[in-house]
Design an enzyme around this catalytic site. Structure first.
Site, PDB file in Angstrom:
ATOM      1  N   ARG A 142       2.662  -6.665   9.319  1.00  0.00           N
ATOM      2  CA  ARG A 142       1.962  -5.545   9.952  1.00  0.00           C
ATOM      3  C   ARG A 142       2.494  -5.264  11.360  1.00  0.00           C
ATOM      4  NH1 ARG A 142      -3.966  -7.159   7.482  1.00  0.00           N
ATOM      5  NH2 ARG A 142      -3.968  -5.715   5.728  1.00  0.00           N
ATOM      6  N   ASN A 174      -1.703   0.060   7.071  1.00  0.00           N
ATOM      7  CA  ASN A 174      -1.179  -1.240   7.488  1.00  0.00           C
ATOM      8  C   ASN A 174      -0.357  -1.968   6.415  1.00  0.00           C
ATOM      9  OD1 ASN A 174      -3.278  -1.984   5.875  1.00  0.00           O
ATOM     10  ND2 ASN A 174      -4.524  -2.890   7.492  1.00  0.00           N
ATOM     11  N   ARG A 201      -1.857 -14.290   4.115  1.00  0.00           N
ATOM     12  CA  ARG A 201      -2.578 -13.658   5.227  1.00  0.00           C
ATOM     13  C   ARG A 201      -1.811 -13.859   6.538  1.00  0.00           C
ATOM     14  NH1 ARG A 201      -6.891 -10.168   4.165  1.00  0.00           N
ATOM     15  NH2 ARG A 201      -7.654 -10.694   6.230  1.00  0.00           N
ATOM     16  N   HIS A 208      -2.036  -5.354   1.502  1.00  0.00           N
ATOM     17  CA  HIS A 208      -3.326  -6.019   1.298  1.00  0.00           C
ATOM     18  C   HIS A 208      -3.053  -7.431   0.826  1.00  0.00           C
ATOM     19  CE1 HIS A 208      -7.159  -7.265  -0.418  1.00  0.00           C
ATOM     20  NE2 HIS A 208      -6.476  -7.620  -1.487  1.00  0.00           N
ATOM     21  N   PHE A 246     -15.106   4.237   7.900  1.00  0.00           N
ATOM     22  CA  PHE A 246     -13.743   4.573   7.489  1.00  0.00           C
ATOM     23  C   PHE A 246     -13.552   4.554   5.968  1.00  0.00           C
ATOM     24  CE2 PHE A 246     -13.819   0.003   8.557  1.00  0.00           C
ATOM     25  CZ  PHE A 246     -13.388  -0.558   7.360  1.00  0.00           C
ATOM     26  N   GLU A 288      -9.645 -10.472  -7.867  1.00  0.00           N
ATOM     27  CA  GLU A 288      -8.709  -9.345  -7.720  1.00  0.00           C
ATOM     28  C   GLU A 288      -7.571  -9.442  -8.751  1.00  0.00           C
ATOM     29  OE1 GLU A 288      -7.652  -9.425  -3.563  1.00  0.00           O
ATOM     30  OE2 GLU A 288      -9.647  -8.783  -2.948  1.00  0.00           O
ATOM     31  N   TYR A 335     -12.361  -1.758  -2.813  1.00  0.00           N
ATOM     32  CA  TYR A 335     -12.813  -1.908  -1.423  1.00  0.00           C
ATOM     33  C   TYR A 335     -14.332  -1.705  -1.307  1.00  0.00           C
ATOM     34  CZ  TYR A 335      -8.144  -2.368   0.663  1.00  0.00           C
ATOM     35  OH  TYR A 335      -6.898  -2.819   1.045  1.00  0.00           O
ATOM     36  N   LYS A 353       0.833  -1.208   0.000  1.00  0.00           N
ATOM     37  CA  LYS A 353       0.000   0.000   0.000  1.00  0.00           C
ATOM     38  C   LYS A 353       0.873   1.266   0.000  1.00  0.00           C
ATOM     39  CE  LYS A 353      -3.890  -2.266   2.364  1.00  0.00           C
ATOM     40  NZ  LYS A 353      -4.765  -2.226   3.575  1.00  0.00           N
ATOM     41  N   THR A 357      -5.323  -7.178  10.770  1.00  0.00           N
ATOM     42  CA  THR A 357      -5.544  -5.837  10.202  1.00  0.00           C
ATOM     43  C   THR A 357      -4.954  -4.751  11.097  1.00  0.00           C
ATOM     44  OG1 THR A 357      -7.639  -6.731   9.391  1.00  0.00           O
ATOM     45  CG2 THR A 357      -7.341  -4.340   9.246  1.00  0.00           C
TER      46      THR A 357
HETATM   47  P1  ATP Z   1      -6.960  -5.850   3.340  1.00  0.00           P
HETATM   48  O1  ATP Z   1      -8.326  -6.098   2.709  1.00  0.00           O
HETATM   49  O2  ATP Z   1      -6.396  -4.480   2.984  1.00  0.00           O
HETATM   50  O3  ATP Z   1      -6.007  -6.969   3.053  1.00  0.00           O
HETATM   51  P2  ATP Z   1      -7.891  -6.830   5.862  1.00  0.00           P
HETATM   52  O4  ATP Z   1      -8.542  -7.898   5.043  1.00  0.00           O
HETATM   53  O5  ATP Z   1      -6.966  -7.240   6.958  1.00  0.00           O
HETATM   54  O6  ATP Z   1      -7.101  -5.813   4.920  1.00  0.00           O
HETATM   55  P3  ATP Z   1     -10.413  -5.429   5.920  1.00  0.00           P
HETATM   56  O7  ATP Z   1     -11.407  -5.597   7.013  1.00  0.00           O
HETATM   57  O8  ATP Z   1     -10.680  -6.047   4.588  1.00  0.00           O
HETATM   58  O9  ATP Z   1      -8.986  -5.883   6.499  1.00  0.00           O
HETATM   59  O10 ATP Z   1     -10.192  -3.858   5.743  1.00  0.00           O
HETATM   60  C1  ATP Z   1      -9.634  -3.314   4.556  1.00  0.00           C
HETATM   61  C2  ATP Z   1      -8.731  -2.172   4.922  1.00  0.00           C
HETATM   62  O11 ATP Z   1      -9.507  -1.097   5.446  1.00  0.00           O
HETATM   63  C3  ATP Z   1      -7.727  -2.472   6.050  1.00  0.00           C
HETATM   64  O12 ATP Z   1      -6.577  -3.123   5.622  1.00  0.00           O
HETATM   65  C4  ATP Z   1      -7.419  -1.081   6.536  1.00  0.00           C
HETATM   66  O13 ATP Z   1      -6.516  -0.397   5.658  1.00  0.00           O
HETATM   67  C5  ATP Z   1      -8.781  -0.424   6.461  1.00  0.00           C
HETATM   68  N1  ATP Z   1      -9.533  -0.576   7.732  1.00  0.00           N
HETATM   69  C6  ATP Z   1     -10.127  -1.705   8.191  1.00  0.00           C
HETATM   70  N2  ATP Z   1     -10.735  -1.492   9.376  1.00  0.00           N
HETATM   71  C7  ATP Z   1     -10.507  -0.187   9.679  1.00  0.00           C
HETATM   72  C8  ATP Z   1     -10.870   0.666  10.759  1.00  0.00           C
HETATM   73  N3  ATP Z   1     -11.591   0.211  11.793  1.00  0.00           N
HETATM   74  N4  ATP Z   1     -10.453   1.959  10.721  1.00  0.00           N
HETATM   75  C9  ATP Z   1      -9.737   2.436   9.669  1.00  0.00           C
HETATM   76  N5  ATP Z   1      -9.363   1.684   8.619  1.00  0.00           N
HETATM   77  C10 ATP Z   1      -9.731   0.396   8.613  1.00  0.00           C
HETATM   78 MG    MG Z   2      -9.784  -7.456   3.341  1.00  0.00          MG
END
Ligand code: ATP
Ligand code: MG
Length: 143
Positions: free
Chosen positions: A104, A114, A87, A117, A59, A128, A51, A11, A93
């Site tokens: 992370r 973080n 993962r 992705h 958020f 994707e 997303y 990212k 996350t």
């Molecule tokens: P990713 O999809 O980026 O691999 P993830 O699967 O661990 O991450 P998701 O729940 O899919 O987490 O959230 C997507 C992204 O949105 C997170 O990686 C983070 O950048 C952002 N995000 C998630 N939860 C929050 C939150 N509570 N506050 C702010 N940003 C968040």
């Molecule tokens: Mg995700």
């Protein structure tokens, strides 16, 4: 175990912090191969589409702003159990909850910024990968 493919992003914060090599090293040390990669700047429409499942979350707007704040490095990873393995390498996350030694835990500054992705299922990985790469751009290991 089956050879799988997954989709990964370093990212904008990861690129800004000069962590592309450090992240790739984690993939390679875990037996995942980069079979295609490219640097690009996500457009607002790309980030919103990518997303889209989070559209209703509080958020979402900040997430799109963050993901379009600079170039990202996108890659397809191939290897045994690639989706789950990636993962695992990424960690939770929220970096405060991520296991020690994960990307992370070691590099992320917040739950939003973080660093990486990774696809969360084989089904989403296929979607994707197809979103960003043509089949002819993937270079699996010659067998
Ligand atoms: P990713 O999809 O980026 O691999 P993830 O699967 O661990 O991450 P998701 O729940 O899919 O987490 O959230 C997507 C992204 O949105 C997170 O990686 C983070 O950048 C952002 N995000 C998630 N939860 C929050 C939150 N509570 N506050 C702010 N940003 C968040
Ligand atoms: Mg995700």
């Amino acid at each position: 175990m089956a050879i799988e493919r997954t989709f990964s992003i370093v990212k904008p914060d990861g690129v800004r912090k000069n962590l592309i090599g450090a992240v790739y090293q984690r993939f390679e040390q875990a037996g995942l191969r980069v079979i295609s990669a490219r640097m690009l700047q996500l457009s607002q429409a790309h980030a919103e589409g990518f997303y889209g499942v989070h559209r209703e979350r509080p958020f979402f707007k900040d997430l799109v702003k963050y993901m379009t704040s600079g170039p990202v490095m996108i890659q397809v990873l191939e290897g045994e159990n690639a989706v789950a393995k990636n993962r695992e390498l990424m960690g939770a996350t929220d970096p405060k909850k991520a296991a020690a030694g994960t990307i992370r835990a070691d590099f992320a500054s917040s739950i939003e910024e973080n660093v990486v992705h990774g696809s969360d299922s084989a089904e989403n990985a296929a979607i994707e990968i197809a979103f960003f790469f043509a089949g002819s751009d993937l270079y699996p290991r010659a067998s």
